[in-house]
Scaffold this active site. Structure first.
Site, PDB file in Angstrom:
ATOM      1  N   THR A 164       0.847  -1.203   0.000  1.00  0.00           N
ATOM      2  CA  THR A 164       0.000   0.000   0.000  1.00  0.00           C
ATOM      3  C   THR A 164       0.880   1.251   0.000  1.00  0.00           C
ATOM      4  O   THR A 164       0.676   2.169  -0.813  1.00  0.00           O
ATOM      5  CB  THR A 164      -0.930  -0.003   1.234  1.00  0.00           C
ATOM      6  OG1 THR A 164      -1.780  -1.147   1.156  1.00  0.00           O
ATOM      7  CG2 THR A 164      -1.778   1.258   1.296  1.00  0.00           C
ATOM      8  N   ASN A 168      -5.418  -9.754  -7.616  1.00  0.00           N
ATOM      9  CA  ASN A 168      -5.569 -10.472  -6.353  1.00  0.00           C
ATOM     10  C   ASN A 168      -6.922 -11.164  -6.192  1.00  0.00           C
ATOM     11  O   ASN A 168      -7.065 -12.052  -5.355  1.00  0.00           O
ATOM     12  CB  ASN A 168      -5.342  -9.526  -5.168  1.00  0.00           C
ATOM     13  CG  ASN A 168      -6.191  -8.272  -5.257  1.00  0.00           C
ATOM     14  OD1 ASN A 168      -6.134  -7.538  -6.246  1.00  0.00           O
ATOM     15  ND2 ASN A 168      -6.991  -8.024  -4.249  1.00  0.00           N
ATOM     16  N   THR A 189      12.844   4.978  10.978  1.00  0.00           N
ATOM     17  CA  THR A 189      13.775   3.922  11.389  1.00  0.00           C
ATOM     18  C   THR A 189      13.433   2.608  10.695  1.00  0.00           C
ATOM     19  O   THR A 189      12.259   2.235  10.608  1.00  0.00           O
ATOM     20  CB  THR A 189      13.688   3.736  12.922  1.00  0.00           C
ATOM     21  OG1 THR A 189      14.008   4.989  13.514  1.00  0.00           O
ATOM     22  CG2 THR A 189      14.660   2.673  13.407  1.00  0.00           C
ATOM     23  N   CYS A 209      -9.945  -7.559   0.991  1.00  0.00           N
ATOM     24  CA  CYS A 209      -9.847  -6.118   1.255  1.00  0.00           C
ATOM     25  C   CYS A 209     -11.217  -5.456   1.181  1.00  0.00           C
ATOM     26  O   CYS A 209     -11.462  -4.452   1.827  1.00  0.00           O
ATOM     27  CB  CYS A 209      -8.918  -5.450   0.248  1.00  0.00           C
ATOM     28  SG  CYS A 209      -7.235  -6.013   0.400  1.00  0.00           S
TER      29      CYS A 209
HETATM   30  N1  PMP Z   1      -1.646  -5.010  -3.850  1.00  0.00           N
HETATM   31  C1  PMP Z   1      -2.159  -6.238  -3.975  1.00  0.00           C
HETATM   32  C2  PMP Z   1      -2.288  -6.854  -5.325  1.00  0.00           C
HETATM   33  C3  PMP Z   1      -2.581  -6.933  -2.834  1.00  0.00           C
HETATM   34  O1  PMP Z   1      -3.108  -8.158  -2.964  1.00  0.00           O
HETATM   35  C4  PMP Z   1      -2.448  -6.311  -1.566  1.00  0.00           C
HETATM   36  C5  PMP Z   1      -2.908  -7.011  -0.310  1.00  0.00           C
HETATM   37  N2  PMP Z   1      -4.287  -7.322  -0.319  1.00  0.00           N
HETATM   38  C6  PMP Z   1      -1.893  -5.034  -1.503  1.00  0.00           C
HETATM   39  C7  PMP Z   1      -1.498  -4.424  -2.664  1.00  0.00           C
HETATM   40  C8  PMP Z   1      -1.708  -4.317  -0.190  1.00  0.00           C
HETATM   41  O2  PMP Z   1      -0.590  -4.832   0.457  1.00  0.00           O
HETATM   42  P1  PMP Z   1      -0.225  -4.438   1.977  1.00  0.00           P
HETATM   43  O3  PMP Z   1      -1.143  -5.259   2.814  1.00  0.00           O
HETATM   44  O4  PMP Z   1       1.188  -4.845   2.130  1.00  0.00           O
HETATM   45  O5  PMP Z   1      -0.395  -2.983   2.114  1.00  0.00           O
END
Ligand code: PMP
Length: 375
Positions: A73, A141, A227, A314
């Site tokens: 993200t 995803n 950090t 998500c």
């Molecule tokens: N991009 C994709 C294609 C994902 O599948 C995900 C996680 N669902 C993310 C971004 C977000 O990743 P993170 O949880 O590390 O922020």
């Protein structure tokens, strides 16, 4: 009851070898790697070793092209934020690209076809109006569609735009060699590749512009302040090393299991379809059951100790349809019956047998108990 975990696109189990590599950096050497004393230098060396492993995994030109972040993200947002002008992103991007791009008020959504592949004519037409950045994920995803990022990147280059790909879901599933491809930026996330949550990386090709998203100290060559998360980084490095050594065999096993699940489910369960491409990513299987409430199937499976997801993790819990499933034009009577099964290198043949039988029973039970609600 033991859980059978088929939700690896949402998160994966930390590999025991990754866990072992991380633990000393909590309790024995907890120094800040920016300091000058011995333990700090040891922590710094461990971070740089991890950076080399991640660079090698991606096929980057140089380890200095890797910036450690909190996850995909942050990596995605950092790239989008770098470009003040028009941005083009595919309609089925993860929300950390799609929502972030739309929030900028400068984004165009590139449409996709029925299997989730970017519509190239529409893409070219949109690019002709000018764009500074294009962002298209390598593997989706929710439905596992694999995009031809070489082609899309080349078209972007011809139009003078930079190209970013969220490669989070492709890690450990396909070889990347990003340095040799027409791509400028890539994002990944540790918890999708058997490393901990809260760690990820952004690859920035040497010479490509980058505006720091977090300002503060001069960490990560003044490209990302804060950090360094030494245990997370060490874990990510170990996970990368394991994929370099073992990823091909792991992906082959997943592909065979993928094929078996698709074949048997389609044979055994009537009115069922596979979303995405038949030869998409090896670990993601998106199935839709006609006029069957997907969430009821998930709850029924959960009662049997089987973890899957309805649509994307998500987006679940929100009272709206998945933008990916609407983006591919899936009619509502199919869309609401969508179940995602996602595999990992730890998935066993016995678990696959149990899943197939349980899915058949759960779909049948939901279909017999519930009238599909009219709208
Ligand atoms: N991009 C994709 C294609 C994902 O599948 C995900 C996680 N669902 C993310 C971004 C977000 O990743 P993170 O949880 O590390 O922020």
């Amino acid at each position: 009851m033991q859980n059978l975990y088929f939700d690896n696109a949402a998160s994966t189990r930390v590999d025991p070898r990754v866990l072992d590599s991380v633990l000393p950096f909590f309790s024995d050497n907890y120094a800040n790697p920016s300091a000058l004393h011995g333990p700090a230098q040891a922590a710094h060396a461990a971070v740089e070793e991890a950076r080399e492993a991640v660079a090698e995994l991606l096929g980057a030109g140089d380890p200095s092209e890797i910036i450690f972040t909190t996850g995909a993200t942050e990596a995605n947002n950092t790239v989008l934020n770098t470009f003040p002008g028009q941005i083009l992103v595919s309609d089925i991007e993860h929300p950390s690209v799609r929502t972030a791009a739309l929030a900028s008020g400068r984004a165009g959504l590139i449409p996709v076809d029925g299997s989730g592949v970017v519509d190239e004519d529409a893409y070219r037409a949109m690019l002709a109006n000018g764009a500074g950045l294009v962002s298209v994920m390598l593997v989706n995803n929710e439905i596992g569609t694999v995009q031809d990022i070489d082609r899309l990147g080349t078209v972007a280059k011809e139009a003078g735009a930079r190209f970013h790909s969220d490669v989070t879901q492709s890690i450990g599933k396909m070889r990347l060699c990003l340095g040799d491809r027409p791509i400028d930026y890539a994002s990944l996330s540790g918890h999708k590749m058997h490393a901990p949550k809260g760690i990820g990386a952004l690859w920035v090709r040497s010479g490509a512009p980058l505006e720091p998203f977090l300002l503060g100290g001069s960490h990560e060559r003044v490209r990302r302040a804060g950090t360094l998360n030494v245990p997370g980084i060490v874990g990510l490095g170990m996970a990368a090393r394991l994929i370099i050594d073992e990823g091909e065999q792991d992906a082959e096993r997943m592909r065979a299991q993928h094929a078996r699940i698709v074949q048997e489910v389609i044979e055994r369960i009537p009115d069922c379809r596979l979303n995405g491409q038949p030869d998409g990513a090896p670990h993601i299987i998106s199935l839709s059951f006609f006029r069957t409430e997907g969430e009821s199937v998930i709850i029924n499976l959960d009662a049997k100790g089987i973890c899957c997801t309805a649509g994307a993790a998500c987006a679940s819990g929100e009272n709206r349809f998945s933008h990916v499933l609407t983006g591919i034009g899936l009619p509502e009577e199919w869309l609401r019956g969508t179940v995602r099964v996602s595999l990992s290198k730890f998935t066993t043949p016995e678990e696959v047998d149990t899943l197939i039988a349980a899915l058949e029973a759960s779909v049948s039970s939901v279909r017999s108990l519930a009238e599909f609600p009219a709208r």
